[in-house]
Scaffold this motif. Structure first.
Motif, PDB file in Angstrom:
ATOM      1  N   ILE A 165       0.874  -1.182   0.000  1.00  0.00           N
ATOM      2  CA  ILE A 165       0.000   0.000   0.000  1.00  0.00           C
ATOM      3  C   ILE A 165       0.903   1.221   0.000  1.00  0.00           C
ATOM      4  N   SER A 166       0.798   2.052  -1.010  1.00  0.00           N
ATOM      5  CA  SER A 166       1.573   3.296  -1.036  1.00  0.00           C
ATOM      6  C   SER A 166       0.712   4.417  -1.599  1.00  0.00           C
ATOM      7  N   MET A 167       1.025   5.639  -1.182  1.00  0.00           N
ATOM      8  CA  MET A 167       0.153   6.762  -1.496  1.00  0.00           C
ATOM      9  C   MET A 167       0.982   7.998  -1.825  1.00  0.00           C
ATOM     10  N   SER A 168       0.570   8.742  -2.857  1.00  0.00           N
ATOM     11  CA  SER A 168       1.229   9.979  -3.253  1.00  0.00           C
ATOM     12  C   SER A 168       0.172  10.952  -3.750  1.00  0.00           C
ATOM     13  N   TRP A 169       0.487  12.249  -3.671  1.00  0.00           N
ATOM     14  CA  TRP A 169      -0.364  13.280  -4.248  1.00  0.00           C
ATOM     15  C   TRP A 169       0.154  13.613  -5.643  1.00  0.00           C
ATOM     16  N   LEU A 170      -0.729  13.560  -6.655  1.00  0.00           N
ATOM     17  CA  LEU A 170      -0.361  13.989  -7.997  1.00  0.00           C
ATOM     18  C   LEU A 170      -0.534  15.491  -8.152  1.00  0.00           C
ATOM     19  N   ASN A 171      -1.479  16.060  -7.438  1.00  0.00           N
ATOM     20  CA  ASN A 171      -1.702  17.501  -7.358  1.00  0.00           C
ATOM     21  C   ASN A 171      -2.491  17.757  -6.083  1.00  0.00           C
ATOM     22  N   ASN A 172      -2.905  18.983  -5.858  1.00  0.00           N
ATOM     23  CA  ASN A 172      -3.578  19.305  -4.596  1.00  0.00           C
ATOM     24  C   ASN A 172      -4.971  18.688  -4.472  1.00  0.00           C
ATOM     25  N   ALA A 173      -5.469  18.068  -5.527  1.00  0.00           N
ATOM     26  CA  ALA A 173      -6.816  17.500  -5.483  1.00  0.00           C
ATOM     27  C   ALA A 173      -6.857  16.007  -5.742  1.00  0.00           C
TER      28      ALA A 173
END
Length: 462
Positions: A165-173
């Motif tokens: 399980i990994s998580m990142s923001w591509l942009n602010n939304a």
């Protein structure tokens, strides 16, 4: 072009010079240190903005440096305490006012569970946490507005156990959540059994389908989840500057892969064992730096890889510290004469710590000496944090010493072509570091659960 320079350590060298003793000898000067954290002593003349002691029992997580939030008004500090992962937010004057931003238990937790990943939005105003519910059969994504009160809300849930399980923001939304589903055992009669012969008894409903692969979660408005199915198994992802490419770095259950989101493809990387992505080129979307094994898999190197061309260059041997510094230029901590064979056969051989600044478009390689010796096995443990705003690198590296190696925190400014020893001390516990958004300050998190942990914010000299 090659030239060298010595790091500014005259104050440190002077402290070790002995003088003849006389009856009228001057008093011994105080040691050249101004402030102290748990294991580090800060060099005299370095401006210390704050020292903040973390709660008893708190220990840093090596892969979680301090996170600068809300235009550097708050610093998020991630660690473990009483057997649980916890994230504190330090703000106010001198970043001394603390609050809990994410927790696995207690009144400040949005829900009970196990934190498996967390990430702040690019603007530093929103925190996302991936939480595995008790029992391990559900993953919840919790979003918290950092300028509001409250522990946050669950915006998406995914049933079933997952191996990655990994998580990142591509942009602010938009959040990119990568999931690798745990294989289900084959059980007879669950989905392929005979239908229920009793009309008065309802048929047994099949278990809910579980997500697998890449999930794009939109957090604004009503919110939505868009699954992207790829043929390759997911592992922890590192994303390019604009989210066109991602590298699955691999783990024990999945090989490294390259994801092209624009063309919806996923291909195996040529290195079959796990790698660690250090940085992405901001100018060339498809170029990245990574730490990978040598051919014998007995030591490591830093490599630059271009996805479009498949070109790969070796930047450093037995080192974990490198970064892009603009265009295709790079900076790498290492030693110019070190080879893979030397690193394998003589891991404890002394060698000079050097910086290599590569400018391929100008066919230039500028090598600079840092003025102290290290060893191949110590170089392999080195790290680097680079501030593009300040054009400055901060390095954590080591020098031979007894009974334990000596940790050194060194900065190098490309703008002023100067290096400074910010802090040093015995290599005990964990030290993580990060630059503020504009590169004015450097935050150090230093310590362990036994000795205590201190966050120090410094203003490096320039």
């Amino acid at each position: 072009m090659s030239r060298s320079f010595l790091i500014v350590i005259l104050a440190l060298a002077a402290a070790g010079v002995a003088s003849c003793s006389t009856a009228n000898a001057p008093k011994t000067a105080p040691p050249p240190f101004l402030a102290r954290s748990t294991t580090l002593e800060v060099t005299n003349g370095i401006k210390v903005l704050t020292n903040v002691a973390m709660p008893n029992g708190f220990a840093p997580i090596p892969t979680r440096p301090p996170i600068w939030l809300q235009e550097s008004e708050e610093i998020g500090v991630v660690g473990t305490q009483a057997g649980h992962t916890i994230m504190y937010g330090l703000g106010g004057a001198g970043w001394r006012t603390g609050r809990i931003l994410a927790a696995e238990t207690g009144p400040a937790a949005a829900e009970k569970g196990t934190i498996v990943d967390l990430a702040a939005s690019p603007n530093g105003l929103t925190l996302a946490t991936a939480m595995v519910a008790p029992g391990g059969n559900r993953v919840d994504v919790i979003v918290r507005d950092l300028i509001a009160t409250g522990a946050g809300n669950v915006i998406a849930s995914f049933n079933g156990p997952y191996d990655s399980i990994s998580m990142s923001w591509l942009n602010n939304a938009t959040i990119a959540l990568a999931l690798r589903r745990h294989p289900e055992p084959l059980e007879s009669g669950v989905n392929g059994g005979a239908p229920n012969s009793n009309p008065d008894q309802p048929d047994v409903e099949p278990p809910p389908s579980r997500a697998d692969g890449l999930q794009l979660i939109v957090v604004t408005g009503a919110g939505s989840v868009a699954p992207l199915k790829f043929s390759c198994p997911m592992s922890a992802l590192s994303w390019s500057a604009h989210g066109v490419y991602a590298v699955g770095q691999g783990d024990a259950g999945a090989p490294p892969v390259i994801i092209d989101r624009r063309n919806s493809t996923c291909t195996k990387f040529h290195v079959p064992v796990p790698i660690h992505v250090l940085d992405w080129d901001q100018a060339d979307e498809g170029s990245f730096l990574y730490i990978g094994p040598d051919a014998s898999r007995r030591t490591i190197g830093v490599f630059k890889y271009n996805i479009a061309t498949g070109a790969e260059d070796l930047l450093g041997i037995s080192t974990g510290a490198a970064s892009f510094i603009g265009s295709t230029n790079t900076i790498t901590l290492g030693n110019q004469k070190l080879t893979f064979r030397m690193a394998i056969e003589h891991p404890e051989a002394p060698l000079l710590a050097q910086l290599a600044i590569s400018r391929p478009e100008q066919s230039e390689l500028d090598v600079k000496s840092l003025g102290f010796d290290t060893m191949p096995e110590m170089l392999a443990q080195s790290t680097m944090e680079y501030s593009r705003s300040a054009n400055e690198a901060a390095m954590q590296t080591y020098a031979p010493s007894l009974p334990v190696p000596w940790r050194k925190i060194v900065t190098y400014s490309l703008k002023y072509d100067s290096a400074f020893l910010l802090a040093q001390g015995p290599a005990r516990g964990t030290v993580t570091m990060s630059w503020s958004l504009r590169g004015r300050w450097l935050a150090l998190l230093d310590g362990d659960a036994t000795a205590g942990t201190v966050m120090t914010v410094l203003a490096p000299p320039r």
